[in-house]
Motif scaffolding. Structure first.
Motif: not given
Lengths: 1131, 418
Positions: A91-93, A96, A100
């Motif tokens: 899952n890209i989100e 990301k 972070v």
């Protein structure tokens, strides 16, 4: 911390691992803390559970909440083990958000962070460039020293990546690695060097940023990339532009010469500006010497701007139009630090525009403008009103605007500025009022004329109700009075009265100082003031007390009879003051002024000590001399060197070798072709993205033109007509009005015959313009067909229109008009004929240097060259040219210059032109053909030259005396001038039997040479010997109408008396370096006096770009010629 | 370059922090708070502050402070411009840039900040690129997301970042293709007591809203481009074409953007649409003052003046006002001392008038200066400079777009001194 500790208490499996990392003793957690943080703790607990679940959505939700924690600055480090597992999520989100988190906490959890490294290493090999890039981004952001070698490797690989985006990321990573481990510097510099060579606009900004951070002193890395960076600049993203421009400013300061070196002397001479700010004499003296020296150097070596320097200035200028304030500021500072004085003005408009922006932007811009206005006041003067202050401006903006207004004040605008100040004084913002009063004070000291006005105004302010205003006024008045105290004793008296009311210490101190200093001017009041002060001594502020002691001392010395006791009383009070400064001062003063047997020799000098003449203070701008910091920088704003600030170097005495910026190309071809081909490549890169589309529309026709050019020139001429559909119309109408003018001229001279061709032309142009009026929508078509048919039927008319073609639209049309008016003014047919003939020849592009030698005798013109004779001559020249096709010397229309105007010459008007023929009596002289017209009603007799005044080395062969010029007649004569290869004017007197006129002839540099014939190979050989200092290269964009061969040849030959080097051989014998579709035009000539070769090359490129190169051993001539040809080709 | 960012609200709470390099403690903001205390007015906080180890560069937008921390030399405008760009992006994503909105969307904010800066150096600031990577929140999407577990992060990769036209996203498709241009001009003026214009100029912008499929190449030309004196362009505008032909040629970004801003050459006389007759006086004796304001049309080019409003910052000593307005309504804020008279449409037959008395604090000397009046107004369908768009052409795409141009004149910093 306590949450983490509590977490340990819970004894979760992962927590055990973490506990090793945590240094917080577990014992710190108490029951109370538990209660307090229980909610927090619970949240983290279910976060962990969510992260460990199998559902993506739950994990995502958890990560979002964790990011929220981070954003609030709360510690979420204990979740690291649970999170790091998700680093490889699909899952890209989610991924990301994990990134972070990872970047935020990796430094604290180094060992755990290592778990994620292999994921990134794998991603670095991904076929998708974005995945590669983002992997590198995160990998390099993990500040863990152990992985430095891995990062280094990754950066090196990424720097060679095919994708520019990945290369950009690697440039960013360089900085990160450097800050993590400065020992890697050497290796990183290698990568930077490699990336600097990158031709992608994406990379340029980032790599220069890395350069600035890692090795800003390695200026040598820039040399080879300098021209590329300049050319890429427009297309780099805005943030990169800022960085590159700032770096190039520094670079240029080390590599080029000061363009203002010649002007510094003038600046000193003009004085005015300097006077106001010149603080003390000695410094000025020094400066003067320095400048004189510099000027002496400059005189020895005339300044020639390095073409690379020019390139930088030219390529940054369009960026003044950027929407990004930082870019505009960067260009502005570049121009301020690097441009010749005359060109700096362009930045003012853009900076004033920024004043419309956010108040923070205004703040920074105004600071910089304030610094600029001190050095270059004239630049912002036209924008004075843009700095007017509104009541709604924030105070800090107001004060800065006030500063700028004060700097801009001079004799002419001071009244307006003072009127504005008048309004400001009434403002409710008292800090601003105080600043205004100081500003008035500064204006008064700087501008003598308004000193009294200002002083009166300030005195009026003394009765203001606001104490702050009064106090500020007192301080400023004190400074002003110091300049001329004797004239203003009444003001001092007035101020003495104020001591009763004013409570602001600084103001009281100022008044006391004034009275003490000028006690001789107010002998009666001074002791009284002291008496009052002595009374209130104990209640005063320290600075006031010090001034009371001073006052007492001074009075004691001048008027001891009245004040002896008072002084002693004051000194006694001071002796027991709480402040040690005051006690010290009292002791010191007592020893000095009261003579006792013990007091030393010093008391004799007490008067000298206390009543010495004090120099008047100079009210200076706080922005004076701030420009030694690079403008626009943080250091400039703070007026203190910020960390990492790179000093702006001083200009070098002598320019370093410019050839370091040349880039080697493998082929062994002469240098100039190398650079031209290189630049072409670059330009392709640069221009394509932005401009190729727009200019592509006209592009094809153009290239077609240039191809057909060599075949037939008439074709190209008509094509160029069709190209400019609109401007043609205007020049047409221009022509009409001009012919009307001409008619009037003719009416004046009734005895002139009309030319046979003229009416035809007139009617034609009139007709066509009429037609256009009727069908404006078809104008371009119409025009095209018109001119086409013209070119077939009547070559004369085509050549008529060709000069107007070459002009740009409306703005230039005025120039055309003037030029044409000048051309058409002499109603002489001979000149006209000659012009016409030449034009015709030019349009055929094959004529030789045969021209009828104008007779030096007085000959009624219309008999000498009849129409038929002219046509005869044309035929002759044509046949001649066929005989010797090698010497192709196309010459443009001869330009007529005015020597004596009809009005100043009281009826006699004289024009001259450079006929471009060898002057037979002396080959070293330039032939100047003079055209005399007697417009008066009486005859003029005995026209001759007298009193010839020349620069050394110059010679003149006078024209034979003209015995009689009847009224209304005209005649011509030829004189020769040896200009000694300089453009100095030849001054002489033109005398008739009754009058004398002072006239001067100044040659354009293009007339100081005569054409020579060279073959292409000869040309290249000669050119090879005239390299280096003797070569001047300039890049230019050809005017729209000047992109075909014909137009270029015509314009160059009009600007300079050169002959064309046949270009046919170009394709056969030269190596295939310049692509054949971009022709190179070469011209050759020799200077008239010294026979030095002058070689001109115009190499065209796509879309009207071109390179102009002049080789000439006379550098001055070369430089001037470049300017002239440049002008001819770009207008 | 930019080390860290703190978002601080009006009352001085740090509600968001983001670090691009190593973490900087938020105690660094104490220096800022100190300066903020001293400045009183948030507008007067110096944008650049120096602390022993860091430099603080801040902007004030929408009652929020964007405070960035830098450690080394950097052009201050670079940071300021970037911070404003961040604020602009928030505005575009969330419709407004306020504390509550940022708190609600903190994850998106964080994702955005992560993409906008890399190691403190701006990476992607074009909104078209950002929107491809991180989708702006909409009500529908947030509902769908909660149901399906979808995400805000685009699964397509930001190709725009690589292209030579980074401002336009690829594969734009609309069923209705339309392009709207708003020519908005603002009059900045200072009018003095006697009604003479001390200073006046026109600043204009062209705001565009372009929704066109594919890769349209637009050309916008003006009837009278000569009016334009100084301008700045969106990066999409081909500068050389403008220089040579005075037409705006560009491949537009998708959506709303500012095409250009311009300044009308100062030689042109600026038409001042309204005049203000005022009489504000504070009596020497007694604690009251009088105020009378009348506003009338001056040079309106035959158009209606709308949304007329007068704002007056009263001196501190004015306690309250009792006025009567012939048209519109007025409010007086006792704490900020701002009198706002909202007039609405200007009726040339019956000029709006506001008159009455001001009650002053007793025992305080009368104010030195009369307060100046700030005027706000709008004139629809008029560009006061006379600038006119002559045509808009599109190349590169086959369909016929719907085109529209709107003109609007507003008062910018329009101040009447009294």
């Amino acid at each position: 911390m306590s949450t983490a500790a509590l977490y340990n208490d819970q004894g979760a499996a992962e927590a055990a691992v973490e506990a090793g990392q945590e240094t917080t003793p577990t014992s710190s957690s108490s029951g109370a803390a538990f209660g307090l943080f229980s909610t927090d703790f619970k949240k983290n607990e279910d976060l962990k559970e969510m992260l460990e679940s199998n559902k993506e959505s739950l994990k995502l939700e958890a990560m979002k909440r964790i990011v929220q924690l981070i954003s609030k600055g709360k510690n979420a480090s204990e979740l690291f083990p649970a999170i790091v597992k998700n680093v490889a999520s699909k899952n890209i989100e989610l991924k990301k958000l994990v990134y972070v988190y990872l970047v935020r906490y990796a430094e604290e959890q180094q060992d755990l962070a290592l778990l994620s490294i292999s994921t990134f290493q794998r991603a670095l090999k991904d076929p998708n460039q974005f995945i590669r890039a983002s992997a590198l981004r995160v990998l390099s952001s993990i500040r863990v020293p152990i992985i430095v070698p891995i990062m280094m490797l990754a950066i090196k690989e990424a720097a060679a990546d095919l994708s520019p985006y990945v290369r950009k990321t690697s440039a960013h990573a360089i900085q990160k690695l450097h800050s993590l481990d400065p020992d890697q510097k050497e290796q990183l510099i290698e990568v930077i060097e490699k990336l600097l060579k990158d031709k992608s606009t994406l990379v340029a900004g980032s790599v220069v940023m890395a350069f600035e951070e890692v090795c800003p002193d390695r200026i040598d890395l820039i040399h080879k990339n300098y021209r590329k960076l300049c050319n890429l600049l427009v297309d780099v993203e805005e943030w990169g532009q800022v960085v590159i421009i700032n770096m190039l400013t520094r670079y240029a300061r080390t590599q080029f010469l000061n363009p203002n070196i010649n002007e510094s002397l003038l600046e000193e001479g003009s004085g005015g500006e300097k006077m106001f700010y010149g603080s003390d004499e000695d410094e000025d003296e020094d400066e003067k010497e320095k400048k004189a020296e510099a000027a002496a150097i400059a005189k020895r070596k005339p300044y020639v701007m390095d073409p690379d320097h020019r390139l930088l200035l030219r390529n940054t200028k369009p960026l003044l139009q950027s929407r990004n304030a930082a870019v505009v500021m960067a260009v502005a500072q570049l121009y301020f630090h690097l441009a010749p004085k005359a060109e700096v003005g362009v930045i003012a408009k853009a900076l004033v525009r920024l004043l419309r922006s956010h108040s923070e932007v205004q703040f920074v811009v105004l600071q910089n403008v304030a610094t600029m206005t001190i050095k270059r006041r004239g630049m912002f003067e036209p924008y004075l009103k843009s700095f007017y202050i509104r009541s709604t401006d924030p105070t800090q903006i107001k004060v800065l605007k006030l500063e700028v207004l004060t700097n801009l004040a001079n004799e002419t605008n001071i009244s307006t500025i003072l009127r504005e100040f008048q309004t400001y004084i009434k403002s409710m913002d008292k800090d601003f009022v105080a600043a205004t009063i100081q500003a008035i004070g500064r204006c008064a000291t700087n501008i003598g004329e308004v000193r009294d006005t200002c002083l009166n105004g300030l005195v009026q302010l003394l009765s203001n109700r606001d104490e702050l205003v009064v106090a500020e006024s007192v301080v400023v008045i004190k400074k002003l009075l110091q300049m001329q105290p004797e004239k203003h004793s009444d003001i001092i008296k007035h101020m003495a009265k104020l001591t009763d009311n004013i409570q602001v210490p600084m103001a009281r101190a100022s008044i006391l100082w004034l009275i003490g200093e000028y006690c001789e001017h107010v002998p009666r009041i001074a002791p009284d003031v002291l008496r009052k002060m002595a009374k209130s001594f104990t209640n005063e502020e320290d600075i006031v007390k010090l001034q009371i002691i001073n006052l007492a001392a001074k009075l004691y010395l001048t008027n001891s009879k009245q004040t002896k006791l008072l002084t002693q009383y004051v000194l006694n009070l001071a002796k027991y003051d709480q402040n040690y400064d005051i006690r010290d001062r009292a002791r010191f003063v007592r020893q000095l002024i009261v003579p006792t047997e013990k007091s030393g020799a010093l008391s004799k000098y007490a008067k000298k000590l206390f009543l010495a003449l004090k120099p008047a203070p100079v009210l200076e701008s706080p922005f004076k001399d701030r420009d030694h910091f690079q403008l626009g920088s943080l250091s400039h704003l703070l007026n203190a060197k910020a960390g990492g600030y790179q000093e702006l170097p001083e200009w070098p005495e002598a320019a370093p070798d410019p050839s370091v910026r040349n880039v080697e190309v493998k082929e062994s071809v002469p240098e100039w072709t190398k650079c031209s081909s290189r630049e072409k490549r670059k330009e392709k890169k640069v221009e394509k993205p932005f401009y190729s589309d727009s200019e592509g529309e006209s592009g094809p026709t153009e290239s077609a033109d240039s191809e057909s050019d060599s075949a037939s020139t008439t074709d190209s001429a008509s094509a160029s007509v069709s190209e400019e559909s609109e401007s043609g119309l205007e020049s047409e109408s221009e022509e009409e009005s001009e012919t009307e003018e001409e008619e009037e001229d003719k009416k004046e001279k009734k005895n002139q015959k009309k030319e046979p061709k003229k009416p035809v032309q007139e009617s034609e142009s009139e007709q066509s313009s009429e037609e256009e009026d009727r069908k404006p929508e078809k104008r371009s078509k119409k025009l095209k067909s018109d001119s086409e048919s013209d070119s077939v039927e009547d070559e004369g008319s085509e050549s008529e229109s060709s000069p107007s073609e070459s002009e740009d639209f409306e703005s230039e049309a005025v120039v055309t008009k003037k030029k044409k008016a000048a051309e058409s003014k002499p109603p002489s047919k001979s000149v006209r004929k000659e012009e016409k003939k030449e034009k015709k020849e030019m349009s055929l592009l094959d004529l030789d240097d045969f021209e009828p030698t104008p007779s030096p005798q007085v000959t009624p013109v219309n008999t000498l060259l009849s129409n038929s004779l002219a046509t005869d001559l044309e035929g002759l020249s044509l046949s001649d040219s066929i005989l010797s096709p090698a010497t192709i010397i196309p010459s443009g229309a001869l330009k007529n210059y005015e020597l004596l105007h009809r009005i100043t010459g009281e009826g006699l008007s004289v024009e001259y032109c450079f006929s471009r023929q060898p002057f037979s009596p002396d080959a070293n002289m330039v032939a100047v053909q003079l055209q005399f017209t007697n417009n008066s009603t009486s005859d003029t007799k005995n026209l001759h030259m007298e009193d010839v005044r020349l620069q050394s080395g110059m010679r003149v062969k006078e024209f034979p005396e003209i015995e009689l010029l009847p009224a209304g007649e005209m005649t011509s004569a030829v004189m020769g001038i040896d200009f000694c290869d300089s453009t100095q004017a030849a001054n002489f007197q033109l005398c008739s039997h009754t009058k004398k006129f002072f006239v001067s002839i100044q040659p354009p540099v293009g007339e100081l040479m005569r054409p020579v014939f060279l073959t292409e190979n000869e040309f290249k050989k000669e050119q090879g010997q005239l390299m280096g200092m003797n070569e001047i290269t300039e890049k230019l964009t050809l005017d729209v109408k000047c992109r075909n061969e014909h137009a270029i040849v015509q314009r160059v030959t009009t600007a300079a008396n050169l002959s064309r080097v046949p270009c046919g051989s170009d394709k056969e014998c030269s190596p295939p370096v310049p692509p054949p579709d971009y022709p190179v035009h070469r011209f050759a000539g020799r200077t008239v006096t010294s026979s030095s070769l002058v070689l001109v090359t115009v190499a065209t490129r796509e879309e009207g770009a071109a390179q102009l190169m002049v080789n000439c051993e006379k550098m001055v001539i070369g430089t001037m010629l470049v300017k002239d040809i440049l002008l001819a080709l770009t207008q | 370059m930019i080390h860290s960012l703190f978002l601080i609200n009006h009352s001085g709470d740090i509600f968001l922090e983001k670090h691009w390099k190593s973490v900087i403690s938020r105690s660094v903001c104490d220096y800022f708070f100190e300066a903020k205390e001293k400045a009183e007015d948030p507008e007067n906080v110096p944008p650049v502050l120096q602390t022993p180890h860091h430099y603080l560069i801040s902007i004030y937008r929408g009652k929020l402070f964007f405070l960035s921390v830098v450690q080394t030399e950097v052009p201050p405008l670079f940071v300021i411009e970037f911070l404003h760009r961040v604020a602009d992006t928030f505005q575009e994503y969330f419709g407004e840039c306020s504390e509550s909105v940022i708190k609600d969307n903190v994850v998106i904010v964080y994702e955005l900040l992560e993409e906008m800066l890399d190691n403190g150096f701006p990476l992607a600031t074009e909104s078209n690129v950002l929107k491809e990577m991180i989708r702006p929140p909409t009500i529908l999407r947030s509902v769908v997301n909660t149901l399906t577990g979808g995400s805000n992060v685009g699964d397509t990769l930001p190709t725009g970042q690589l292209s030579i036209i980074p401002w336009r996203r690829a594969g734009v498709k609309y069923t209705n293709n339309e392009a709207y241009f708003d020519v908005i001009e603002e009059i900045d003026a200072i009018v003095d007591k006697s009604g003479t214009t001390v200073f006046a100029e026109i600043q204009g912008v062209i705001e565009a809203c372009v929704r066109l499929s594919g890769m349209p190449d637009l050309t916008l030309s003006f009837m009278n481009p000569r009016l334009l004196d100084d301008m700045s362009f969106h990066p999409c505008v081909r500068f050389k074409r403008w220089e040579a032909e005075r037409v705006l040629s560009f491949i537009p970004p998708d959506g709303n953007f500012r095409l250009m801003s311009y300044h009308v050459s100062s030689q042109n006389l600026v038409a001042i649409p309204v005049y203000v007759k005022q009489n504000i006086s504070f009596l020497e004796t007694g604690s009251c003052g009088r105020l009378e304001i009348t506003i009338g049309p001056k040079q309106t080019m035959g158009k209606m003046v709308e949304a007329l409003m007068a704002t007056i910052h009263m001196p501190k000593s004015v306690l309250s006002v009792s006025l009567t307005a012939s048209q519109g309504s007025y409010t007086y804020d006792i704490t900020t001392k701002i009198l706002i008279w909202d007039i609405g449409r200007l009726n040339p037959q019956k000029l709006p008038n506001l008159r009455g008395s001001l009650s002053m604090q007793t025992g305080v000397p009368k104010p030195e200066e009369n307060p100046s009046i700030n005027i706000d107004l709008k004139i629809q369908q008029l560009a006061i400079s006379g600038l006119k768009v002559s045509r808009l052409d599109m190349y590169g795409e086959k369909y016929k777009p719907f085109k529209g141009v709107k003109y609007l004149t507003k008062a910018g910093k329009f101040q009447v001194r009294t």
